[in-house]
Enzyme design. Structure first.
Site, PDB file in Angstrom:
ATOM      1  N   HIS A 108      -1.678   0.455  -9.632  1.00 25.74           N
ATOM      2  CA  HIS A 108      -2.302  -0.457  -8.670  1.00 25.74           C
ATOM      3  C   HIS A 108      -2.933  -1.659  -9.380  1.00 25.74           C
ATOM      4  CE1 HIS A 108      -4.014  -0.632  -4.353  1.00 25.74           C
ATOM      5  NE2 HIS A 108      -3.878  -1.847  -4.844  1.00 25.74           N
ATOM      6  N   GLU A 132      -3.985   7.887  -4.716  1.00 27.55           N
ATOM      7  CA  GLU A 132      -4.307   7.204  -5.979  1.00 27.55           C
ATOM      8  C   GLU A 132      -5.635   7.716  -6.508  1.00 27.55           C
ATOM      9  OE1 GLU A 132      -4.133   2.996  -5.158  1.00 27.55           O
ATOM     10  OE2 GLU A 132      -2.019   3.093  -4.597  1.00 27.55           O
ATOM     11  N   ARG A 192       0.870  -1.170   0.000  1.00 22.86           N
ATOM     12  CA  ARG A 192       0.000   0.000   0.000  1.00 22.86           C
ATOM     13  C   ARG A 192       0.913   1.228   0.000  1.00 22.86           C
ATOM     14  NH1 ARG A 192      -3.564  -2.761  -1.489  1.00 22.86           N
ATOM     15  NH2 ARG A 192      -5.541  -3.237  -0.461  1.00 22.86           N
TER      16      ARG A 192
HETATM   17  P1  NAD Z   1      -0.475 -11.437   4.743  1.00 24.80           P
HETATM   18  O1  NAD Z   1      -1.351 -11.048   5.874  1.00 24.80           O
HETATM   19  O2  NAD Z   1      -0.428 -12.869   4.315  1.00 24.80           O
HETATM   20  O3  NAD Z   1       1.030 -10.970   5.019  1.00 24.80           O
HETATM   21  C1  NAD Z   1       1.383  -9.779   5.628  1.00 24.80           C
HETATM   22  C2  NAD Z   1       2.634 -10.008   6.439  1.00 24.80           C
HETATM   23  O4  NAD Z   1       3.055  -8.756   6.983  1.00 24.80           O
HETATM   24  C3  NAD Z   1       2.409 -10.952   7.636  1.00 24.80           C
HETATM   25  O5  NAD Z   1       3.396 -11.962   7.648  1.00 24.80           O
HETATM   26  C4  NAD Z   1       2.523 -10.041   8.852  1.00 24.80           C
HETATM   27  O6  NAD Z   1       3.064 -10.681   9.990  1.00 24.80           O
HETATM   28  C5  NAD Z   1       3.459  -8.961   8.316  1.00 24.80           C
HETATM   29  N1  NAD Z   1       3.367  -7.702   9.075  1.00 24.80           N
HETATM   30  C6  NAD Z   1       2.260  -7.091   9.549  1.00 24.80           C
HETATM   31  N2  NAD Z   1       2.591  -5.961  10.197  1.00 24.80           N
HETATM   32  C7  NAD Z   1       3.944  -5.867  10.126  1.00 24.80           C
HETATM   33  C8  NAD Z   1       4.875  -4.920  10.619  1.00 24.80           C
HETATM   34  N3  NAD Z   1       4.488  -3.859  11.323  1.00 24.80           N
HETATM   35  N4  NAD Z   1       6.197  -5.136  10.359  1.00 24.80           N
HETATM   36  C9  NAD Z   1       6.596  -6.237   9.676  1.00 24.80           C
HETATM   37  N5  NAD Z   1       5.745  -7.160   9.202  1.00 24.80           N
HETATM   38  C10 NAD Z   1       4.443  -6.983   9.416  1.00 24.80           C
HETATM   39  O7  NAD Z   1      -0.942 -10.517   3.531  1.00 24.80           O
HETATM   40  P2  NAD Z   1      -0.724 -10.779   1.957  1.00 24.80           P
HETATM   41  O8  NAD Z   1      -1.861 -11.544   1.410  1.00 24.80           O
HETATM   42  O9  NAD Z   1       0.658 -11.241   1.725  1.00 24.80           O
HETATM   43  O10 NAD Z   1      -0.888  -9.259   1.430  1.00 24.80           O
HETATM   44  C11 NAD Z   1      -0.040  -8.236   1.892  1.00 24.80           C
HETATM   45  C12 NAD Z   1      -0.569  -6.873   1.484  1.00 24.80           C
HETATM   46  O11 NAD Z   1      -0.354  -6.690   0.093  1.00 24.80           O
HETATM   47  C13 NAD Z   1      -2.078  -6.693   1.657  1.00 24.80           C
HETATM   48  O12 NAD Z   1      -2.418  -6.307   2.960  1.00 24.80           O
HETATM   49  C14 NAD Z   1      -2.410  -5.623   0.640  1.00 24.80           C
HETATM   50  O13 NAD Z   1      -2.396  -4.355   1.242  1.00 24.80           O
HETATM   51  C15 NAD Z   1      -1.277  -5.716  -0.371  1.00 24.80           C
HETATM   52  N6  NAD Z   1      -1.754  -6.148  -1.692  1.00 24.80           N
HETATM   53  C16 NAD Z   1      -1.631  -5.300  -2.743  1.00 24.80           C
HETATM   54  C17 NAD Z   1      -2.028  -5.686  -3.998  1.00 24.80           C
HETATM   55  C18 NAD Z   1      -1.885  -4.775  -5.169  1.00 24.80           C
HETATM   56  O14 NAD Z   1      -2.755  -4.742  -6.008  1.00 24.80           O
HETATM   57  N7  NAD Z   1      -0.794  -4.037  -5.282  1.00 24.80           N
HETATM   58  C19 NAD Z   1      -2.586  -6.956  -4.204  1.00 24.80           C
HETATM   59  C20 NAD Z   1      -2.698  -7.808  -3.113  1.00 24.80           C
HETATM   60  C21 NAD Z   1      -2.270  -7.394  -1.861  1.00 24.80           C
END
Ligand code: NAD
Length: 339
Positions: free
Chosen positions: A290, A271, A242
């Site tokens: 995005h 965005e 994000r």
């Molecule tokens: P997930 O929940 O499987 O993984 C997130 C990881 O981040 C977890 O392992 C968690 O422990 C870690 N985390 C949380 N807070 C943290 C912190 N303060 N410091 C370090 N690590 C921390 O999520 P995911 O399915 O892998 O998705 C991750 C993110 O990617 C989503 O939340 C979303 O915002 C973003 N995303 C963006 C797109 C896009 O279109 N660009 C698409 C999908 C997901």
């Protein structure tokens, strides 16, 4: 005509047909069949009598929206991120949130890798050079030199679903992979051959850094001036998580002044990215709008998964894509039935 039997779901904007067909089997659908997201006042008007809201990450579903919807039981979002929803308030009101984890993991990891390769090998700059008629020498020993990806060190921030999928790809490129996460994943360290590092060390060691944390109050501006200054001057930052996880002003400074070599960005603090953003004029950054999950198959799967989650909740079942699991306890505490 409205059937009294069917719960009502408000769909905020145009979604893939597969989800609409599914929703219509179980719900009365108030469908706003328009591609742009609705204005806040439209959302407020439309949620008054609904049991469910089907939204995307562009609609802010805050206290005001939920308060305008006294019957609301479930919010389904066609995204894995839930930073556009006031999760705490929803949970306190016993409102379920369902999202789309897992189904977009590989597609988003593909894009993170595409941005890494495009930034390192200056693909977009090269394309522009040819189209602008500036390719004058057929080949030159020093033309458009970039960085190798294979064999380099990749630092992953946030080793969740997408972080792991990126690590697996990196192994195919013979990269050394480091990760930082609030939760250490020892079993994955052995399985994938990756190494845990504190954030500051990871920033100093890595040639590429790819961010995969959710946006929360802890991760907002996780990468700011201090962190950017720790990175190698040859490093490339990739962000497909994000926008607000990175302090964009500081990033622009870092890219202009050469604290780091480049960036590949799919997400931005605002965005759509304003056309007068300084990022637009920087040659060492690759920008995508995005599109992390934007493949035909994945968008269909996301649309369907969000719809299935909503339907399950409305039928009194617990779906596997329920985000705020605490809501079950809250509802039990207040003896609120699932429907
Ligand atoms: P997930 O929940 O499987 O993984 C997130 C990881 O981040 C977890 O392992 C968690 O422990 C870690 N985390 C949380 N807070 C943290 C912190 N303060 N410091 C370090 N690590 C921390 O999520 P995911 O399915 O892998 O998705 C991750 C993110 O990617 C989503 O939340 C979303 O915002 C973003 N995303 C963006 C797109 C896009 O279109 N660009 C698409 C999908 C997901």
């Amino acid at each position: 005509m409205r059937s009294k039997m069917k719960p009502i779901v408000y769909v905020t904007r145009t979604i893939p047909e597969v989800a609409l067909v599914l929703l219509k089997q179980y719900c009365e659908v108030v469908y706003r069949d328009e591609v742009p997201p609705p204005k806040k006042e439209d959302i407020l008007k439309n949620v008054v009598n609904v049991d469910a809201i089907y939204c995307t990450l562009n609609e802010k579903i805050d206290k005001e929206v939920m308060d305008a919807s006294p019957r609301l039981k479930v919010i389904g979002t066609m995204s894995v991120g839930v930073d556009h929803i006031d999760v705490e308030y929803a949970t306190s009101r016993g409102i379920y949130i369902v999202h789309t984890p897992g189904v977009l993991t590989e597609t988003t990891a593909d894009l993170a890798f595409a941005l890494m390769l495009a930034s390192a090998r200056r693909i977009v700059e090269c394309d522009r050079m040819i189209r602008e008629g500036k390719w004058k020498l057929a080949w030159a020993p020093t033309m458009m030199l970039g960085y190798d990806v294979h064999g380099k060190k990749l630092g992953i921030i946030g080793l969740g679903r997408i972080g792991v999928a990126v690590a697996k790809r990196a192994k195919g490129f013979n990269m050394k992979v480091y990760y930082y996460d609030v939760t250490r994943r020892r079993e994955l360290e052995n399985e994938l051959g990756i190494e845990y590092m504190e954030l500051s060390q990871l920033l100093k060691e890595s040639d590429f850094i790819s961010i995969h944390v959710p946006l929360t109050s802890e991760t907002r501006h996780l990468i700011s001036e201090k962190e950017l200054r720790m990175m190698k001057s040859t490093a490339i930052l990739i962000n497909t998580s994000r926008g607000p996880v990175v302090d964009e002003k500081a990033l622009v400074k870092a890219l202009k002044e050469g604290w780091i070599a480049g960036a590949g960005l799919d997400v931005f603090e605002y965005e759509p990215l304003p056309p007068d953003s300084p990022l637009v004029n920087l040659p060492n950054v690759v920008l995508t709008p995005h599109i992390g999950s934007a493949s035909y198959d994945t968008r269909n799967r996301m649309a369907q998964y969000a719809a299935e989650g909503i339907i399950k909740i409305l039928r009194g079942e617990e779906p596997d894509n329920l985000y705020n699991r605490d809501v079950v306890k809250i509802r039990a505490l207040h003896s609120v039935k699932m429907i």
